[in-house]
Structure formats: structure tokens, C-alpha cells
Design a protein around this motif. Structure first.
Motif, mmCIF file in Angstrom:
data_model
loop_
_atom_site.group_PDB
_atom_site.id
_atom_site.type_symbol
_atom_site.label_atom_id
_atom_site.label_comp_id
_atom_site.label_asym_id
_atom_site.label_seq_id
_atom_site.Cartn_x
_atom_site.Cartn_y
_atom_site.Cartn_z
ATOM 1 N N GLY A 128 -3.532 10.215 -7.279
ATOM 2 C CA GLY A 128 -2.088 10.604 -6.872
ATOM 3 C C GLY A 128 -1.241 10.960 -7.951
ATOM 4 N N PHE A 129 -1.415 10.128 -9.529
ATOM 5 C CA PHE A 129 -0.964 10.034 -10.455
ATOM 6 C C PHE A 129 -1.043 11.900 -11.465
ATOM 7 C CE2 PHE A 129 -0.660 10.296 -15.198
ATOM 8 C CZ PHE A 129 0.976 9.958 -15.085
ATOM 9 N N ALA A 169 5.114 8.585 -10.061
ATOM 10 C CA ALA A 169 4.266 8.358 -11.262
ATOM 11 C C ALA A 169 4.201 9.510 -12.747
ATOM 12 C CB ALA A 169 3.761 6.924 -11.326
ATOM 13 N N GLY A 170 3.599 10.258 -11.292
ATOM 14 C CA GLY A 170 2.713 11.587 -12.202
ATOM 15 C C GLY A 170 4.168 13.280 -12.352
ATOM 16 N N ILE A 171 4.449 12.903 -11.460
ATOM 17 C CA ILE A 171 5.790 14.003 -11.468
ATOM 18 C C ILE A 171 7.016 13.229 -12.280
ATOM 19 C CG2 ILE A 171 8.154 15.226 -10.315
ATOM 20 C CD1 ILE A 171 6.373 14.066 -7.619
ATOM 21 N N VAL A 179 4.351 19.496 -10.637
ATOM 22 C CA VAL A 179 5.181 19.951 -11.421
ATOM 23 C C VAL A 179 4.986 21.023 -12.085
ATOM 24 C CG1 VAL A 179 6.742 19.098 -13.174
ATOM 25 C CG2 VAL A 179 6.687 17.519 -11.832
ATOM 26 N N GLN A 233 -2.612 17.423 0.545
ATOM 27 C CA GLN A 233 -1.259 16.885 -0.055
ATOM 28 C C GLN A 233 -2.056 15.629 -0.790
ATOM 29 O OE1 GLN A 233 1.564 16.728 0.076
ATOM 30 N NE2 GLN A 233 1.834 18.464 0.806
ATOM 31 N N PHE A 234 -3.283 15.118 -0.681
ATOM 32 C CA PHE A 234 -3.576 13.967 -1.050
ATOM 33 C C PHE A 234 -5.076 14.691 -1.547
ATOM 34 C CE2 PHE A 234 -0.774 11.946 1.982
ATOM 35 C CZ PHE A 234 -0.342 11.904 1.224
ATOM 36 N N SER A 289 2.031 6.133 -6.606
ATOM 37 C CA SER A 289 0.750 6.900 -7.497
ATOM 38 C C SER A 289 1.319 8.073 -8.071
ATOM 39 C CB SER A 289 -0.478 6.950 -7.140
ATOM 40 O OG SER A 289 -0.562 5.488 -6.699
ATOM 41 N N ALA A 290 2.068 9.570 -7.016
ATOM 42 C CA ALA A 290 2.439 10.657 -6.637
ATOM 43 C C ALA A 290 3.364 10.568 -7.956
ATOM 44 C CB ALA A 290 2.675 11.341 -6.077
ATOM 45 N N LEU A 342 2.763 7.483 2.760
ATOM 46 C CA LEU A 342 1.839 8.992 2.267
ATOM 47 C C LEU A 342 3.177 9.804 2.640
ATOM 48 C CD1 LEU A 342 -1.253 8.443 4.155
ATOM 49 C CD2 LEU A 342 -1.197 7.810 2.035
ATOM 50 N N THR A 343 3.803 9.891 3.501
ATOM 51 C CA THR A 343 4.888 10.940 3.631
ATOM 52 C C THR A 343 6.053 11.457 1.990
ATOM 53 O OG1 THR A 343 4.465 10.568 6.108
ATOM 54 C CG2 THR A 343 6.609 12.141 5.283
ATOM 55 N N GLY A 400 0.818 15.107 -8.433
ATOM 56 C CA GLY A 400 2.145 14.513 -8.454
ATOM 57 C C GLY A 400 2.092 14.948 -10.047
ATOM 58 N N LYS A 401 1.334 15.130 -11.149
ATOM 59 C CA LYS A 401 1.303 15.971 -12.327
ATOM 60 C C LYS A 401 1.098 17.550 -11.690
ATOM 61 C CE LYS A 401 -0.046 14.481 -16.499
ATOM 62 N NZ LYS A 401 0.577 13.982 -17.669
ATOM 63 N N ALA A 419 9.656 17.708 -6.812
ATOM 64 C CA ALA A 419 9.058 17.843 -7.640
ATOM 65 C C ALA A 419 9.775 19.967 -8.285
ATOM 66 C CB ALA A 419 7.756 17.987 -7.642
ATOM 67 N N ILE A 426 2.638 1.681 5.607
ATOM 68 C CA ILE A 426 1.292 3.227 4.721
ATOM 69 C C ILE A 426 1.303 4.625 5.583
ATOM 70 C CG2 ILE A 426 -0.773 3.633 4.561
ATOM 71 C CD1 ILE A 426 -1.995 0.664 5.877
ATOM 72 N N TYR A 427 1.939 4.968 6.337
ATOM 73 C CA TYR A 427 2.104 6.749 6.329
ATOM 74 C C TYR A 427 3.275 6.946 5.807
ATOM 75 C CZ TYR A 427 -1.689 7.447 10.110
ATOM 76 O OH TYR A 427 -3.070 7.720 10.172
ATOM 77 N N THR A 442 2.764 1.312 -3.420
ATOM 78 C CA THR A 442 1.699 2.278 -4.298
ATOM 79 C C THR A 442 1.427 4.103 -3.544
ATOM 80 O OG1 THR A 442 0.809 0.279 -4.758
ATOM 81 C CG2 THR A 442 -0.892 1.705 -5.195
ATOM 82 N N ALA A 443 1.005 4.004 -2.940
ATOM 83 C CA ALA A 443 1.053 5.539 -2.462
ATOM 84 C C ALA A 443 2.111 6.366 -3.340
ATOM 85 C CB ALA A 443 0.525 5.579 -1.584
ATOM 86 N N ALA A 461 5.002 9.984 -0.326
ATOM 87 C CA ALA A 461 4.122 10.560 -1.402
ATOM 88 C C ALA A 461 4.175 12.677 -1.152
ATOM 89 C CB ALA A 461 2.811 10.645 -1.868
ATOM 90 N N ALA A 462 3.860 12.952 -0.393
ATOM 91 C CA ALA A 462 4.258 14.210 -0.339
ATOM 92 C C ALA A 462 5.070 14.821 0.413
ATOM 93 C CB ALA A 462 3.443 14.616 1.609
ATOM 94 N N ILE A 491 0.951 -1.327 0.087
ATOM 95 C CA ILE A 491 -0.006 0.048 0.496
ATOM 96 C C ILE A 491 1.031 1.070 0.336
ATOM 97 C CG2 ILE A 491 -1.729 1.402 1.618
ATOM 98 C CD1 ILE A 491 -2.495 -1.536 2.384
#
Lengths: 167, 332
Positions: B16-17, A41-43, B24, B287-288, A38-39, A116-117, B20-21, A126, A112-113, A34-35, A119-120, A31
Motif C-alpha cells: 500500500g505505501f 501514507a504513501g501519497i 503521486v 490497484q493492489f 497504507s496507500a 480497499l475502495t 501510494g507513493k 493523488a 474491509i471492502y 490499515t488498508a 485506498a483505490a 483492517i
């Protein structure tokens, strides 16, 4: 008469404890990764050059799964379960099960936390690539408690191994 | 029972994805420096050169006049709205941003018909309803627009006056936004819709009071769905203007807003728009969840408005001071 504790033999309790440690640590890591991923991958989809700096953040929550795995392997090694000698008194087996609980639950929650940390913290990278070192520190702080839980579990298993040897 | 960790993890994975985008992309939103360069640019060609390295470069590379700038920026905005759908945001969130243009188009069609003016160039293609649909009879529009149009046409087929068109379409648009936000199940969007209604109501109430319009007119004009209670506004409406503004500023909805700024006609729009800017700043810090994506698209909307002002202003021959003052009206 067979030695049972709440209907289960000592080896059953020991295997259950080790198994739960591996399972919960793995679930938490999956988990958490994944969290964070996700972020990240976007960056990376917008700025591929940041991949190297972000990869440690995505990988960090994976350590809890490793800690759970270590706890499970230690149960198998310390109590000779790999050799097929499964002569563990039920009371000791139950204590082995209890000894596995700190690493099981702390790894589940902390992974999990930590995800999340991470991802932040990826948001920091970024905005400013040069702050990637600082970004690593925050999720690393969460790691501390998973490490402490693993140490507690190892110490408890060591004590139980000594107790079993003296019996 | 809602477990916060479950929701946080769900939001972190689901959005999330996109978040993230956005982390940027929001670094590429124009700051004061870019606007200053656009203001100081001696010509439209130089402005285009400055924008060529930005997201707007490809939309404006062939633009040579105001219409082409409008078309290019409309395409840019369309792509920003497309990002909402690509970012996994629920359908009502996308509708929230696009449906406003349907109402704006409907307003343009009705006004053009009321005044007998040509419709050419008045319809924008950013809504949900295709542009071609607005060129046909209003009854063939989707029900939510046809209903509004029908309310503005009498039995003999005469269209109401321009003021009535503005008021009725605005009421319908805000009611739709509030309902769309409610159905999105996004707390951020509900809060935003409520805030937009509050800002519109506060603006309408202050302007009506300054013009000493009767309280009955005000009650009809105020929008529903906000936190500013219409009954409370009506109660203080009889007070002298300065006291009315003080009382309005002390209401929970407008807490923190400077009463003197509300009373100043030149500062009113800025101070009320700042309430939305503050909301967006808070949303960006989340954040989320969908909030950073919503805040990003709204920031891009504002950016497009500023870029349009600067480019078309320069094409119209406005000097630096005039451009700077127009920009200040948008971003103080």
C-alpha cells in the motif's frame, strides 16, 4: 431448574451477540483503516498537502467499528444488563444473539471492502486534488450496507425488547 | 484454497505505501509536452534548465558533457531501482531489474577482450555485481556470470567471436530473468518475463526469416521460457516471408498485433515494444500489489532512455528534426 438454550443462559447469549458485534465491527474497521492508510501514507509522504483531503478516506472504514459498538451498547441498555438485572429467558437471549449477526458480519466485511475502495479512491486524489469530493463517493457507497445492517439489528432488538416487556 | 479477499487485503497492506507513493510519482513522469520542450530547446543549457524542476535536476546540475550526462542518468536510474527495495518488493523483483546490467557488463568485458579494445566507460554500475569485479578475471565473478564466461572461452583461453558472445550472453540473461521471475512468486513479473522472451523470439524469428537464414540457426537462437512455442515457429518457418509473418501474427501470443507492421522492418521494433507498453498500462491499472511499482520503474527506465537520447543528441549537435525522429523511434 436454570433456563438454558444450548447450554447457555439468556444473558450469556445476549452478551455474546453484543460482544461479537463489537469485536467483528472493530476487526473490520482496523483492517479497512490499515488498508486505506497504507496507500494514503504513501501519497502523503510524497505530497503532504493532500493530507486533509485524504484523511476522510482513511477514517471512513472506522464507522463500522462504531456501528458494532452501538449494537453492543443497545443490547446492554435495551435488556437492562447494565443495571445487573439479567433475567432474560434463554430463547429471547438466543434471538438477541441472532439480531446482532447482521451488523456483526456486514460490518466486518464492508469495513474491509470500504478500506480497499478508499485506498483505490486515494489514487484519484493523488492524481487530481480537485477530485477529492468525487473520491469520497465510492467508499461512501459501501457504507450504505453497513448502515442498513445496523438499522436491521436495531429494529430486531427493539422488537425483542418489546416482546420481553410483555412477558 | 486461496481466498481472493485475503490476498487483496495482504497486497493492499504490504504494498500500500509503495503504491501510494507511485500514484503521486507517476504524475511526474514526463508527458509529450516535456519531450517537445526538450526537443525544441535551442541548447544543452536550456535543456538542463527545463530538467532542473524535475527529478533529473539534481542528477544533471553539474553535467557539461556526454559522459557526465551518462553518469548523472545512471545515478538517477540507480535511485529508481533502489525504490523497488524500499517499496518492500521481494528481493527477486529487485534482482530482475538489476541482473540485466550484470549480463550487459559481462558482454562488454568479453567483447572488449575478444577485440582487444579498452574497457573504459563500458561498465555500468547498475547491476548487482560491483563494477570493480568486472575488471578482474572472469572466474572470480559470481557463479552465474562465470559459468557464461567459461562457456565462451576455449581450452587455449581464446574467447569466442562477437556474435557468439552476444547470443550466449543473451540466452543466459533471459534464462536468468525467467528463473528470477519464477522465484519472485509475483504473477506480474512472471508474465512480464514471458512477454519479454516472446518479444525477443518474435523479433529474432522475423529477422532470421527475412534474411532467409536456415531453420537450424533459428532454433538455436530462440529463447526458452516464453509462450511462443518454438516448435510452432519452426513449422511455419519454411513458408514465404509474408505468409510466415501472417501465421506468426495469428498465434495466440501475438494476437492483436498487425501482421503488416511485423513485416515492415521500420515498424517491427515499435509494434513489438508496444506489446510491453500495453502490459505496463494494464499493470498500472492494478490497484493492489507490486504491479504499479514495477510499471512505474519501467516507465522511468524508458524515460531515462528518452532523456539520454535528447541530451546527448543535442550535445552531439543534432537538430530538432533528428532529435524528434529519434524520440519517435522510442515512443510511437
Amino acid at each position: 431448574m436454570k433456563d438454558l438454550f444450548w447450554g447457555m443462559a439468556g444473558a450469556d447469549w445476549a452478551l455474546l451477540g453484543g460482544g461479537i458485534a463489537a469485536i467483528l465491527g472493530g476487526i473490520g474497521s482496523a483492517i479497512g483503516i490499515t488498508a486505506a492508510s497504507s496507500a494514503i501514507a504513501g501519497i502523503v509522504s510524497e505530497d503532504g498537502e493532500k493530507f486533509g483531503k485524504l484523511l476522510p478516506l482513511a477514517a471512513m472504514p472506522g464507522t463500522q467499528g462504531i456501528y458494532g459498538f452501538i449494537a453492543a451498547v443497545l443490547v446492554l441498555i435495551f435488556f437492562n444488563l447494565l443495571s445487573g438485572e439479567i433475567d432474560i429467558p434463554a430463547a429471547i437471549g438466543f434471538k438477541i444473539f441472532l439480531a446482532c449477526m447482521p451488523v456483526s458480519f456486514l460490518c466486518l466485511v464492508s469495513a474491509i471492502y470500504q478500506g480497499l475502495t478508499a485506498a483505490a479512491a486515494a489514487g484519484i486524489v493523488a492524481r487530481r486534488s480537485e477530485d477529492s469530493g468525487k473520491a469520497l463517493i465510492f467508499p461512501a457507497l459501501v457504507e450504505t450496507y453497513a448502515v442498513l445492517a445496523l438499522i436491521v439489528t436495531i429494529l430486531m432488538l427493539t422488537v425483542l425488547q418489546t416482546a420481553l416487556t410483555k412477558m | 484454497m486461496r481466498v481472493p479477499l485475503f490476498k487483496t487485503v495482504y497486497d493492499a497492506v504490504y504494498y500500500g505505501f509503495a503504491v501510494g507513493k507511485v500514484r503521486v510519482l507517476e504524475t511526474r513522469i514526463f508527458g509529450g509536452g516535456t519531450y517537445e520542450r526538450l526537443v525544441d530547446a535551442p541548447s544543452f543549457a536550456e535543456q538542463k534548465r527545463i530538467l532542473s524542476d524535475t527529478v533529473y535536476g539534481r542528477y544533471l546540475e553539474n553535467a557539461e558533457n556526454a559522459d557526465e550526462v551518462e553518469a548523472g542518468l545512471e545515478t538517477a536510474l540507480d535511485d529508481f531501482y533502489r525504490f523497488l527495495a524500499e517499496a518492500n518488493l521481494p528481493e527477486p523483483v529487485v534482482r530482475f531489474f538489476r541482473v540485466r546490467y550484470d549480463y550487459a557488463n559481462l558482454r562488454a568485458v568479453l567483447k572488449a577482450r575478444a577485440l582487444g579494445a579498452p574497457l573504459e566507460g563500458m561498465i555500468v554500475g547498475l547491476g548487482i555485481v560491483p563494477v570493480a569485479a568486472f575488471e578482474g578475471p572472469a572466474e572470480r565473478l559470481p557463479a552465474y556470470l562465470a559459468k557464461v564466461a567459461a562457456a565462451l572461452v576455449d581450452e587455449d583461453g581464446r574467447i569466442a567471436g562477437v556474435e557468439a558472445i552476444d547470443a550466449t550472453v543473451e540466452q543466459a540473461a533471459f534464462a536468468d530473468l525467467v528463473e528470477t521471475a519464477r522465484s519472485s512468486k509475483s504473477r506480474a513479473l512472471r508474465d512480464l518475463a514471458r512477454l519479454m522472451v516472446d518479444v525477443a523470439n518474435a523479433r529474432a524469428a522475423i529477422r532470421a526469416r527475412r534474411r532467409s537464414r536456415p531453420a537450424s540457426d533459428l532454433a538455436e537462437g530462440l529463447l526458452k521460457g516464453g509462450t511462443l512455442r518454438i516448435r510452432d515457429v519452426e513449422k511455419i518457418y519454411a513458408l514465404p516471408f509474408a505468409e510466415f509473418v501472417d501465421a506468426l501474427a495469428s498465434m495466440p501470443t501475438l494476437r492483436g498485433v498487425d501482421a503488416d507492421a511485423l513485416a515492415d522492418p521500420s515498424a517491427l521494433d515499435v509494434v513489438l515494444d508496444n506489446m510491453i507498453s500495453q502490459f505496463l498500462r494494464r499493470a498500472r491499472a492494478v490497484q493492489f500489489g507490486p504491479e504499479p511499482v514495477i510499471a512505474y520503474v519501467m516507465a522511468r527506465e524508458a524515460e531515462v532512455t528518452a532523456v539520454r537520447t535528447l541530451l546527448i543528441g543535442r550535445l552531439a549537435g543534432l537538430d530538432r528534426d533528428a532529435l524528434r525522429s529519434r524520440l519517435r523511434e522510442l515512443y510511437v
